[in-house]
Motif scaffolding. Structure first.
Motif, PDB file in Angstrom:
ATOM      1  N   LYS A 153     -47.462 -22.875  18.623  1.00  0.00           N
ATOM      2  CA  LYS A 153     -46.154 -23.264  18.069  1.00  0.00           C
ATOM      3  C   LYS A 153     -45.622 -22.163  17.145  1.00  0.00           C
ATOM      4  O   LYS A 153     -44.443 -21.795  17.209  1.00  0.00           O
ATOM      5  CB  LYS A 153     -46.276 -24.566  17.274  1.00  0.00           C
ATOM      6  CG  LYS A 153     -46.471 -25.816  18.101  1.00  0.00           C
ATOM      7  CD  LYS A 153     -46.581 -27.038  17.202  1.00  0.00           C
ATOM      8  CE  LYS A 153     -46.932 -28.289  17.981  1.00  0.00           C
ATOM      9  NZ  LYS A 153     -47.102 -29.477  17.075  1.00  0.00           N
ATOM     10  N   ARG A 193     -42.284 -19.883  17.888  1.00  0.00           N
ATOM     11  CA  ARG A 193     -41.148 -19.918  16.949  1.00  0.00           C
ATOM     12  C   ARG A 193     -40.818 -18.501  16.475  1.00  0.00           C
ATOM     13  O   ARG A 193     -39.649 -18.092  16.480  1.00  0.00           O
ATOM     14  CB  ARG A 193     -41.487 -20.793  15.754  1.00  0.00           C
ATOM     15  CG  ARG A 193     -40.314 -21.018  14.785  1.00  0.00           C
ATOM     16  CD  ARG A 193     -40.647 -21.913  13.595  1.00  0.00           C
ATOM     17  NE  ARG A 193     -41.645 -21.307  12.741  1.00  0.00           N
ATOM     18  CZ  ARG A 193     -42.874 -21.817  12.534  1.00  0.00           C
ATOM     19  NH1 ARG A 193     -43.240 -22.925  13.169  1.00  0.00           N
ATOM     20  NH2 ARG A 193     -43.729 -21.227  11.723  1.00  0.00           N
ATOM     21  N   ARG A 253     -38.606 -26.212  21.396  1.00  0.00           N
ATOM     22  CA  ARG A 253     -38.481 -27.349  20.465  1.00  0.00           C
ATOM     23  C   ARG A 253     -39.319 -28.536  20.942  1.00  0.00           C
ATOM     24  O   ARG A 253     -39.968 -29.222  20.156  1.00  0.00           O
ATOM     25  CB  ARG A 253     -37.004 -27.770  20.340  1.00  0.00           C
ATOM     26  CG  ARG A 253     -36.190 -26.970  19.329  1.00  0.00           C
ATOM     27  CD  ARG A 253     -34.893 -27.676  18.975  1.00  0.00           C
ATOM     28  NE  ARG A 253     -34.111 -28.034  20.145  1.00  0.00           N
ATOM     29  CZ  ARG A 253     -33.299 -27.193  20.800  1.00  0.00           C
ATOM     30  NH1 ARG A 253     -33.197 -25.929  20.393  1.00  0.00           N
ATOM     31  NH2 ARG A 253     -32.606 -27.580  21.857  1.00  0.00           N
ATOM     32  N   HIS A 254     -39.325 -28.762  22.264  1.00  0.00           N
ATOM     33  CA  HIS A 254     -40.129 -29.866  22.802  1.00  0.00           C
ATOM     34  C   HIS A 254     -41.611 -29.662  22.470  1.00  0.00           C
ATOM     35  O   HIS A 254     -42.294 -30.575  21.995  1.00  0.00           O
ATOM     36  CB  HIS A 254     -39.954 -29.974  24.319  1.00  0.00           C
ATOM     37  CG  HIS A 254     -38.590 -30.451  24.715  1.00  0.00           C
ATOM     38  ND1 HIS A 254     -38.110 -30.353  26.011  1.00  0.00           N
ATOM     39  CD2 HIS A 254     -37.581 -31.015  23.997  1.00  0.00           C
ATOM     40  CE1 HIS A 254     -36.902 -30.871  26.077  1.00  0.00           C
ATOM     41  NE2 HIS A 254     -36.554 -31.284  24.861  1.00  0.00           N
ATOM     42  N   ALA A 274     -42.791 -27.872  20.029  1.00  0.00           N
ATOM     43  CA  ALA A 274     -42.945 -27.969  18.571  1.00  0.00           C
ATOM     44  C   ALA A 274     -43.063 -29.434  18.134  1.00  0.00           C
ATOM     45  O   ALA A 274     -43.724 -29.742  17.140  1.00  0.00           O
ATOM     46  CB  ALA A 274     -41.763 -27.296  17.882  1.00  0.00           C
ATOM     47  N   ASN A 275     -42.440 -30.336  18.909  1.00  0.00           N
ATOM     48  CA  ASN A 275     -42.489 -31.775  18.589  1.00  0.00           C
ATOM     49  C   ASN A 275     -43.538 -32.501  19.429  1.00  0.00           C
ATOM     50  O   ASN A 275     -43.487 -33.735  19.559  1.00  0.00           O
ATOM     51  CB  ASN A 275     -41.102 -32.410  18.821  1.00  0.00           C
ATOM     52  CG  ASN A 275     -40.029 -31.757  17.976  1.00  0.00           C
ATOM     53  OD1 ASN A 275     -40.305 -31.339  16.845  1.00  0.00           O
ATOM     54  ND2 ASN A 275     -38.837 -31.582  18.546  1.00  0.00           N
ATOM     55  N   ASP A 276     -44.486 -31.744  20.023  1.00  0.00           N
ATOM     56  CA  ASP A 276     -45.517 -32.333  20.899  1.00  0.00           C
ATOM     57  C   ASP A 276     -44.882 -33.246  21.949  1.00  0.00           C
ATOM     58  O   ASP A 276     -45.426 -34.313  22.276  1.00  0.00           O
ATOM     59  CB  ASP A 276     -46.549 -33.132  20.067  1.00  0.00           C
ATOM     60  CG  ASP A 276     -47.338 -32.226  19.137  1.00  0.00           C
ATOM     61  OD1 ASP A 276     -47.650 -32.674  18.000  1.00  0.00           O
ATOM     62  OD2 ASP A 276     -47.608 -31.079  19.538  1.00  0.00           O
ATOM     63  N   ALA A 277     -43.742 -32.828  22.478  1.00  0.00           N
ATOM     64  CA  ALA A 277     -43.007 -33.645  23.458  1.00  0.00           C
ATOM     65  C   ALA A 277     -42.684 -32.845  24.715  1.00  0.00           C
ATOM     66  O   ALA A 277     -41.615 -32.991  25.320  1.00  0.00           O
ATOM     67  CB  ALA A 277     -41.705 -34.151  22.812  1.00  0.00           C
TER      68      ALA A 277
END
Ligand code: HEM
Length: 147
Positions: free
Chosen positions: A51, A55, A110-111, A113-116
């Motif tokens: 992550k 970033r 971003r996904h 980074a949000n564990d998504a």
């Protein structure tokens, strides 16, 4: 504005190509990190490290290099009046596609980074080829100028 760069023209073109190379290097590397990230357990040390790498790659290299490529590119457009040329219209079309995949990479980062994350490693391997194919098309257009 034609010719306004004068003696600086070759320097601005060199800076344009340097920023383009940095932009492309990041665009080729980020989806590779996504491939490895698919194998990392959410919350694991590896996932948290990736992550940070994703970033920093996007915010410290890819985005600034893209802005610099545009800055020097616009100066070159005004100096050469390139907007008249067919090759440049083709280049702009491929650039639009490059920005669409750039925006998609930012969304997928971003996904993660949000564990998504919603895609598998195979999907990112294919997406990895998109900026490569676009880069080849852009360089052929700007160097060979087939139309
Ligand atoms: C970001 C927006 C961009 C703009 C506005 C732009 C615009 C231009 C312009 C006007 C020139 C000058 C052509 C001349 O000197 O006659 C140029 C040169 C060049 N551009 Fe871009 N460009 C952009 C992005 C890119 C990208 C993404 C690549 C490669 C993937 C690229 C590769 C090149 C190369 C290799 C040259 C040198 C061509 C030569 O030696 O004549 N450019 N660009």
């Amino acid at each position: 504005m034609a010719g306004f760069l004068g003696e600086a023209y070759p320097w601005i073109k060199a800076l344009h190509i340097i920023s383009v190379i940095s932009w492309m290097a990041g665009m080729f590397y980020l989806p590779r990190l996504f491939v490895y990230h698919c194998a990392a357990e959410p919350g694991s040390q590896l996932s948290e490290t990736l992550k940070v790498m994703e970033r920093r790659l996007l915010r410290v290299i890819i985005n600034p290099a893209m802005i610099a490529a545009w800055g020097f590119g616009i100066a070159l457009i005004l100096h050469t009046e390139a907007w008249h040329a067919g090759w440049f219209h083709g280049k702009l079309a491929l650039l639009l596609c490059m920005h669409l995949i750039h925006a998609a990479f930012a969304r997928w980062r971003r996904h993660f980074a949000n564990d998504a994350n919603r895609h598998d490693a195979g999907f990112y391997r294919i997406m990895n080829e998109v900026p490569t194919v676009l880069m080849i098309g852009i360089v052929i257009l700007v160097i060979v100028r087939p139309f």
